[in-house]
Design an enzyme around this catalytic site. Structure first.
Site, short mmCIF file in Angstrom:
data_model
loop_
_atom_site.label_atom_id
_atom_site.label_comp_id
_atom_site.label_asym_id
_atom_site.label_seq_id
_atom_site.Cartn_x
_atom_site.Cartn_y
_atom_site.Cartn_z
N GLY A 49 0.62 4.27 4.08
CA GLY A 49 -0.68 3.60 3.19
C GLY A 49 -1.62 2.90 4.33
N VAL A 50 -2.86 3.15 3.97
CA VAL A 50 -3.81 2.69 5.15
C VAL A 50 -3.79 1.27 4.85
CG1 VAL A 50 -5.02 4.85 4.89
CG2 VAL A 50 -5.86 2.88 3.66
N SER B 265 6.69 -5.87 1.99
CA SER B 265 5.63 -5.63 0.97
C SER B 265 6.27 -5.55 -0.36
CB SER B 265 5.05 -4.39 1.38
OG SER B 265 6.10 -3.25 1.37
N GLY C 27 -1.49 -1.25 5.03
CA GLY C 27 -0.39 -1.98 5.68
C GLY C 27 -0.73 -1.01 7.52
N TYR D 137 6.28 -1.78 13.51
CA TYR D 137 7.75 -1.51 13.51
C TYR D 137 8.53 -2.61 13.30
CZ TYR D 137 6.80 3.48 15.21
OH TYR D 137 6.41 4.55 15.39
N ILE E 114 -6.65 -6.51 1.81
CA ILE E 114 -7.60 -5.51 2.28
C ILE E 114 -7.89 -4.82 0.99
CG2 ILE E 114 -8.31 -3.75 3.98
CD1 ILE E 114 -7.66 -6.27 5.27
N ASP F 83 6.93 -0.62 5.20
CA ASP F 83 7.34 -1.86 6.20
C ASP F 83 8.88 -1.56 6.19
OD1 ASP F 83 6.31 -4.97 6.53
OD2 ASP F 83 8.55 -4.38 6.47
N SER G 114 0.73 -1.15 -0.01
CA SER G 114 -0.06 0.04 -0.17
C SER G 114 0.78 1.32 0.12
CB SER G 114 -0.84 0.02 1.26
OG SER G 114 -1.81 -0.89 1.07
#
Ligand SMILES: Cc1cc2nc3c(=O)[nH]c(=O)nc-3n(C[C@H](O)[C@H](O)[C@H](O)COP(=O)(O)OP(=O)(O)OC[C@H]3O[C@@H](n4cnc5c(N)ncnc54)[C@H](O)[C@@H]3O)c2cc1C
Ligand SMILES: *[C@@H]1O[C@H](CO)[C@@H](O)[C@H](O)[C@H]1NC(C)=O
Ligand SMILES: *[C@@H]1O[C@H](CO)[C@@H](O)[C@H](O)[C@H]1NC(C)=O
Ligand SMILES: *[C@@H]1O[C@H](CO)[C@@H](O)[C@H](O)[C@H]1NC(C)=O
Ligand SMILES: *[C@@H]1O[C@H](CO)[C@@H](O)[C@H](O)[C@H]1NC(C)=O
Ligand SMILES: *[C@@H]1O[C@H](CO)[C@@H](O)[C@H](O)[C@H]1NC(C)=O
Ligand SMILES: *[C@@H]1O[C@H](CO)[C@@H](O)[C@H](O)[C@H]1NC(C)=O
Ligand SMILES: *[C@@H]1O[C@H](CO)[C@@H](O)[C@H](O)[C@H]1NC(C)=O
Length: 540
Positions: free
Chosen positions: A177-178, A117, A180, A476, A238, A112, A108
């Protein structure tokens, strides 16, 4: 004498790769064919597929890599990047990846910390949700639907556009990003008043391993629970979240007060630990610690930056500070009144006076070259000599670019039960620590030096932070945890980081995973394992 292996190496390497590529080219073609046949709308899927031969492949890949440590020539790259513009593209990718033995990585916002990701060491397809980022705000009902690829800054912007008195309690960096961020919890300057982003999610849409589109009703409450803090990437992809917006006053106040060691920083940080989690829930004061040059030539000092959001005006804040934290010496001139949306820009490090439109362009104001991060939770104030030991570590060469951010808990965070969502760090925690170090130098030697500095600091902190487990924040992401205990099965290793990130919620997450993705299709180095996986003998 040269070891034999090294002269054979280039040959073996070439042989391996030609074999690999031949096999791959075949799978690759079949996979691409599957995508266009499998998608409801094959004409549009061809517009969102990038293979390495495409001239835009590289820029699409780079665009939201937020930790360039995972963007070197040696970093494994996706065989295909897909930027879906329609849910059928995601369904096709899930279906075809299973048929053709490919792994999926979903991205997203790309924050990360360990690059999970967009990096994998097995053949994989990257599904980048950048095109699925619509946001629709229903101000009358104080709700919004946000697609997973939206950046949190875009969400804030769209909310503020509708009302000066609505906001949302999520992260501080506006490019998060919403997809993750909310999946792992998501906190920002309003956590003491409203909890985490995940605490304010009231609906979701997800595509599961079978390619089905599920909503809150059809996924069931167990899965809906798991995706609100259990970390992205374990349960499905998602698509969107329905969020409950929260009230913000028309005027908020911010301040940033800096104190170095010569200005009693040690005493102030020490005192802050007794105060910060007990303040009124409208008041958030965090501390950022770095080492800086001192005014004395050639010497370094520690800078403690106290930055704060108060959900109200200066006239109420000042007496509150005089009563609760007079030692900081806050004066009216330190404070600035503004709207809530302006405070978003303030905390995200945009220059003062910057137009709100910067929230719509997804480039962060600062992008760090290479970073390593960790987290901790503190339940008892650290005594002054303990703090002084931290300062010593910041004076080391690698510590020059180190940072510790202390984020106060208490307030709403203590009222929510440990099992309400997978995020368990609630009552009993006075603050969270975020550790970060960055470096400019390329190469593994420099990386190792800085990462090793971070590990030494982390190990120094052990006596002062939560124990059994030493808790950590899943957002984190830290692959040091659990992954390096050799000889353990992956399931047993997963229990190590699982207990740190989720405490007793880990078992319920494993249960949900076992039900919704028993084949463990959605996986990465720290995804929730299904139960059967752990039972398998030596199951690695
Ligand atoms: C500079 C920086 C600042 C940060 N500030 C904060 C902060 O203020 N508050 C805070 O709480 N955290 C903060 N974080 C941590 C952040 O919340 C996590 O890194 C979060 O996972 C980022 O989400 P993303 O979508 O941007 O990242 P991504 O890298 O895209 O995703 C993170 C993980 O979620 C998975 N994922 C992403 N999208 C989906 C999806 N749609 N469906 C399923 N899985 C998905 C990915 O595969 C990956 O495993 C910060 C991180 C950075 C690098
Ligand atoms: C994916 O597979 C499922 C089940 O086999 C099927 O119902 C669905 O239509 C497929 N979706 C696509 C886009 O191919
Ligand atoms: C298929 O995609 C094209 C291009 O995006 C679009 O114009 C068309 O309306 C889509 N058709 C369907 C049935 O969704
Ligand atoms: C690259 O891929 C995109 C998306 O599929 C496509 O629109 C574009 O034409 C491709 N460009 C090249 C040079 O292949
Ligand atoms: C608010 O929610 C109600 C009930 O769901 C709905 O009927 C109404 O249309 C919503 N209001 C707006 C402005 O969408
Ligand atoms: C530091 O604290 C001492 C007493 O605790 C006080 O006298 C002194 O003025 C403080 N210094 C600064 C710069 O605030
Ligand atoms: C700090 O001091 C060192 C040496 O005294 C100097 O090289 C460096 O540029 C200084 N850094 C800053 C940010 O002023
Ligand atoms: C597995 O990990 C645990 C926790 O880190 C450790 O105590 C144990 O020794 C490890 N087991 C093996 C066989 O390495």
């Amino acid at each position: 004498m040269k070891p034999l292996g090294s002269s054979l190496f280039p040959f073996a390497f070439a042989l391996f790769f030609s074999f690999f590529w031949a096999t791959w080219a075949h799978t690759h073609e079949n996979f691409l064919q599957c995508l266009s046949l499998g998608s409801e709308n094959s004409s549009s899927i061809s517009e969102v597929i990038y293979t390495p031969s495409n001239s835009s492949y590289s820029s699409v890949l780079q665009f939201s890599i937020q930790n360039p440590r995972f963007s070197t020539p040696a970093t494994p790259k996706p065989l295909v990047i897909l930027t879906p513009s329609h849910v059928s593209h995601i369904q096709a990718a899930i279906n075809c990846s299973q048929t053709h033995g490919m792994q999926i990585r979903v991205r997203s916002g790309g924050h990360d910390f360990e690059g999970l990701s967009y990096v994998s060491d097995v053949p994989f397809v990257l599904i980048d949700l950048i095109n699925l980022r619509s946001i629709s705000v229903d101000a009358e009902n104080s709700t919004a639907w946000v697609q997973a690829g939206a950046a949190i800054g875009e969400v804030y912007y769209r909310i503020a556009e509708k009302s000066r008195n609505l906001g949302f309690p999520a992260g501080i960096s506006t490019t998060l990003g919403v997809g993750g961020h909310f999946s792992g919890g998501g906190y920002g300057t309003m956590l003491r008043k409203y909890g985490l982003a995940a605490d304010n999610i009231i609906g979701a849409q997800l595509v599961d391993v079978k390619g089905r589109i599920l909503d809150r009703g059809s996924m069931g409450e167990d899965l809906f629970w798991a995706i609100r803090g259990g970390g992205g990437a374990s349960f499905g992809i998602i698509l969107s979240w329905k969020i409950k917006l929260v009230h913000v006053p028309s005027t908020v106040t911010v301040f940033t007060v800096s104190r170095n060691l010569e200005q009693n920083a040690t005493k102030l940080v020490h005192r802050w630990q007794y105060v910060a989690a007990k303040l009124h829930e409208d008041l958030f004061i965090r501390v950022s610690l770095t080492s800086v040059n001192s005014s004395q030539e050639g010497k370094r000092t520690i800078q403690a930056l106290f930055d704060s959001l108060y959900l109200g005006g200066i006239d109420k804040l000042l007496p509150m500070m005089r009563q609760s934290f007079p030692e900081l010496g806050l004066v009216r001139e330190d404070c600035i009144e503004m709207s809530w949306i302006e405070s978003i820009l303030y905390f995200a490090n945009f220059r003062s006076g910057e137009s709100l439109d910067v929230l719509l362009n997804r480039t962060p104001p600062i992008r760090y070259p290479r970073i390593k991060a960790k987290s901790d939770y503190v339940q008892e104030p650290i005594p002054e000599p303990g703090l002084e030991g931290i300062w010593q570590r910041f004076y080391e060469k690698e510590g020059e670019t180190g940072l510790m951010v202390l984020t106060p808990y208490g307030g709403r965070m203590s009222e929510i039960s440990e099992s309400a969502t997978p995020f368990p760090h609630r009552a009993g925690n006075i603050y969270q620590i975020y550790y970060r170090v960055y470096w400019l130098e390329e190469g593994t030697a420099a990386s190792e030096r800085h990462i090793s500095w971070m590990r030494r600091l982390y190990s120094y902190m052990a006596p002062y932070v939560s124990k059994s487990p030493r808790a950590a924040y899943v957002n984190y992401r830290d692959l040091d945890i659990g992954t390096n205990s050799k000889g353990n099965t992956s399931y047993r290793r997963a229990r190590i980081w699982g207990n740190k990130y989720f405490k007793s919620n880990f078992d319920r997450l494993v249960h949900v995973k076992t039900v919704v993705d028993p084949v463990n299709f959605f996986k990465n180095e720290q995804s929730i394992p299904p139960f059967s996986f752990g039972r398998k003998k030596g199951g690695d």
